[in-house]
Motif scaffolding. Structure first.
Motif, PDB file in Angstrom:
ATOM      1  N   PHE A 191      35.076  45.456  45.011  1.00 54.33           N
ATOM      2  CA  PHE A 191      35.024  44.002  45.644  1.00 54.33           C
ATOM      3  C   PHE A 191      35.855  42.935  45.046  1.00 54.33           C
ATOM      4  O   PHE A 191      36.394  43.010  43.948  1.00 54.33           O
ATOM      5  CB  PHE A 191      33.660  43.212  45.462  1.00 54.33           C
ATOM      6  CG  PHE A 191      32.600  44.307  46.174  1.00 54.33           C
ATOM      7  CD1 PHE A 191      32.345  44.285  47.346  1.00 54.33           C
ATOM      8  CD2 PHE A 191      31.884  45.155  45.451  1.00 54.33           C
ATOM      9  CE1 PHE A 191      31.282  45.088  48.151  1.00 54.33           C
ATOM     10  CE2 PHE A 191      30.663  45.580  46.031  1.00 54.33           C
ATOM     11  CZ  PHE A 191      30.523  45.862  47.073  1.00 54.33           C
ATOM     12  N   ARG A 192      36.468  42.065  45.795  1.00 58.28           N
ATOM     13  CA  ARG A 192      37.515  41.029  45.438  1.00 58.28           C
ATOM     14  C   ARG A 192      36.836  39.584  45.567  1.00 58.28           C
ATOM     15  O   ARG A 192      36.210  39.466  46.712  1.00 58.28           O
ATOM     16  CB  ARG A 192      38.819  41.083  46.298  1.00 58.28           C
ATOM     17  CG  ARG A 192      40.028  40.503  45.758  1.00 58.28           C
ATOM     18  CD  ARG A 192      41.277  40.708  46.478  1.00 58.28           C
ATOM     19  NE  ARG A 192      42.321  40.266  45.790  1.00 58.28           N
ATOM     20  CZ  ARG A 192      43.247  40.012  46.576  1.00 58.28           C
ATOM     21  NH1 ARG A 192      43.597  40.082  47.721  1.00 58.28           N
ATOM     22  NH2 ARG A 192      44.611  39.668  45.952  1.00 58.28           N
ATOM     23  N   PHE A 193      36.955  38.740  44.506  1.00 65.16           N
ATOM     24  CA  PHE A 193      36.114  37.462  44.499  1.00 65.16           C
ATOM     25  C   PHE A 193      37.367  36.255  44.349  1.00 65.16           C
ATOM     26  O   PHE A 193      38.457  36.413  43.767  1.00 65.16           O
ATOM     27  CB  PHE A 193      35.334  37.432  43.385  1.00 65.16           C
ATOM     28  CG  PHE A 193      34.054  38.014  43.509  1.00 65.16           C
ATOM     29  CD1 PHE A 193      33.007  37.498  44.025  1.00 65.16           C
ATOM     30  CD2 PHE A 193      34.255  39.633  43.408  1.00 65.16           C
ATOM     31  CE1 PHE A 193      31.737  38.329  44.208  1.00 65.16           C
ATOM     32  CE2 PHE A 193      32.738  40.109  43.483  1.00 65.16           C
ATOM     33  CZ  PHE A 193      31.671  39.626  44.056  1.00 65.16           C
ATOM     34  N   HIS A 194      36.992  35.279  44.928  1.00 68.08           N
ATOM     35  CA  HIS A 194      37.921  33.903  44.782  1.00 68.08           C
ATOM     36  C   HIS A 194      37.252  33.308  43.738  1.00 68.08           C
ATOM     37  O   HIS A 194      37.881  32.556  42.646  1.00 68.08           O
ATOM     38  CB  HIS A 194      38.104  33.194  45.816  1.00 68.08           C
ATOM     39  CG  HIS A 194      38.614  31.982  45.657  1.00 68.08           C
ATOM     40  ND1 HIS A 194      39.991  31.676  45.590  1.00 68.08           N
ATOM     41  CD2 HIS A 194      38.075  30.712  45.837  1.00 68.08           C
ATOM     42  CE1 HIS A 194      40.083  30.421  45.521  1.00 68.08           C
ATOM     43  NE2 HIS A 194      39.177  29.972  45.445  1.00 68.08           N
ATOM     44  N   TYR A 195      35.746  33.300  43.630  1.00 67.70           N
ATOM     45  CA  TYR A 195      34.988  32.321  42.888  1.00 67.70           C
ATOM     46  C   TYR A 195      34.486  32.927  41.748  1.00 67.70           C
ATOM     47  O   TYR A 195      33.498  33.943  41.806  1.00 67.70           O
ATOM     48  CB  TYR A 195      33.884  31.748  43.909  1.00 67.70           C
ATOM     49  CG  TYR A 195      34.152  30.830  44.524  1.00 67.70           C
ATOM     50  CD1 TYR A 195      34.593  29.473  44.662  1.00 67.70           C
ATOM     51  CD2 TYR A 195      34.266  31.104  46.205  1.00 67.70           C
ATOM     52  CE1 TYR A 195      35.251  28.825  45.612  1.00 67.70           C
ATOM     53  CE2 TYR A 195      34.548  30.660  47.165  1.00 67.70           C
ATOM     54  CZ  TYR A 195      35.084  29.320  47.028  1.00 67.70           C
ATOM     55  OH  TYR A 195      35.477  28.504  48.067  1.00 67.70           O
ATOM     56  N   PHE A 196      34.755  32.697  40.575  1.00 63.24           N
ATOM     57  CA  PHE A 196      34.294  33.227  38.988  1.00 63.24           C
ATOM     58  C   PHE A 196      32.806  33.061  39.125  1.00 63.24           C
ATOM     59  O   PHE A 196      32.124  34.171  38.934  1.00 63.24           O
ATOM     60  CB  PHE A 196      34.579  32.535  37.894  1.00 63.24           C
ATOM     61  CG  PHE A 196      36.110  33.106  37.416  1.00 63.24           C
ATOM     62  CD1 PHE A 196      36.013  34.266  36.806  1.00 63.24           C
ATOM     63  CD2 PHE A 196      37.224  32.486  37.484  1.00 63.24           C
ATOM     64  CE1 PHE A 196      37.229  34.863  36.301  1.00 63.24           C
ATOM     65  CE2 PHE A 196      38.478  32.933  36.958  1.00 63.24           C
ATOM     66  CZ  PHE A 196      38.204  34.054  36.175  1.00 63.24           C
TER      67      PHE A 196
END
Length: 301
Positions: A191-196
């Motif tokens: 998965f890839r996130f923008h928000y920490f």
């Protein structure tokens, strides 16, 4: 006239996916399908979804996508592995030492020798992930290794699971200097996130234990957020295992925190120091029933 009967149970309305596919097949409308037009379906309009005002929607999507996929794949329990992206495998560290020796650069050699020393943790992380995966795949509800999805200790965790034929999860993050997923993550669980914040929430949602290897600011952030949530009762208590007593006690004087009243006596017992994969697993066995085939309760949020 056809005698074919219609199914009793069927969708009464087309799905959003079907609507998008149909719209993309449609005949262009001269006055609408042009730059600046607002005609596109809202959920198929990237420019609209990326507006600042849509941040709450994007955060919800970032929460839901990994959650729904893991639910669909039956993933209920994880062991999270934190640690530095800079720790190298032993072979790579040995090459760095040899290169530094050939360059006759004393400072470079000193750094390379330290990298070789720290590569011990890469190998232990790899062994620990292999041990977890090998044993837990025999359970009714397997335990999956989850990492931050990048290099270093993260790679070691995913690699250890991969090498024994198991699946593992990677929660990658978009960074200014792109962090690429390591090649050992199970593709459908990468998965890839923008928000920490959403990424860190997913680390903890299914975790039955957290295993922390030496690391820098990012590792410390993840470690202390977890300890704070447990200390304050916002999260259920679970084992926190810290590999490398010497590293951690030189980095953080936990006794001084107790002595100065910055934490309460007993807070230093929120975690355990361990030195090997076997010692870490033994601690988990003392906490949980790890017998193959054991039935598990759903992990709490």
């Amino acid at each position: 006239m056809s005698n074919k009967r219609k199914p009793l149970i069927a969708r009464n309305f087309p799905s959003a996916k079907e609507e998008v596919q149909e719209a993309r097949r449609g005949v262009p409308q001269p006055n609408y399908d042009q730059p600046g037009s607002a005609y596109r379906l809202a959920f198929d309009d990237n420019e609209f979804l990326l507006r600042d005002d849509l941040r709450p929607v994007r955060m919800q999507l970032e929460l839901l996508k990994p959650e729904l996929i893991q639910q669909e794949l039956g993933i209920k329990s994880t062991i999270v592995m934190f640690g530095s992206a800079r720790i190298l495998p032993r072979e790579a560290a040995e090459q760095k030492v040899e290169q530094a020796r050939q360059s006759n650069d004393a400072e470079a050699l000193k750094r390379a020798e330290m990298q070789l020393t720290m590569s011990h943790y890469y190998e232990e992380a790899r062994r620990f992930a292999s041990l977890v995966t090998t044993v837990s795949t025999q359970r009714h509800n397997p335990i999956y290794v989850v990492t931050g999805g990048g290099p270093g200790i993260m790679e070691a965790g995913n690699r250890g699971a991969y090498e024994v034929g198991g699946k593992s999860i990677g929660l990658n993050i978009v960074l200014p200097h792109e962090q690429h997923p390591n090649p050992y993550i199970t593709p459908e669980l990468c998965f890839r996130f923008h928000y920490f914040a959403l990424r860190k929430m997913h680390f903890l949602m299914r975790s039955v234990a957290l295993v922390c290897f030496p690391g820098g600011f990012g590792t410390l952030d993840e470690l202390f957020e977890t300890m704070t949530l447990i200390q304050t009762g916002k999260s259920r208590r679970r084992p926190i295992l810290m590999f490398g007593r010497e590293f951690w006690t030189r980095l953080i004087n936990f006794d001084w925190l107790v002595e100065t009243g910055m934490i309460s006596p007993g807070d230093e017992k929120l975690f355990h120091f361990v030195e090997s994969a076997e010692e870490a697993w033994a601690l988990l066995e003392s906490e949980y029933d790890m017998n193959p085939g054991a039935l598990d309760c759903d992990a709490a949020d």
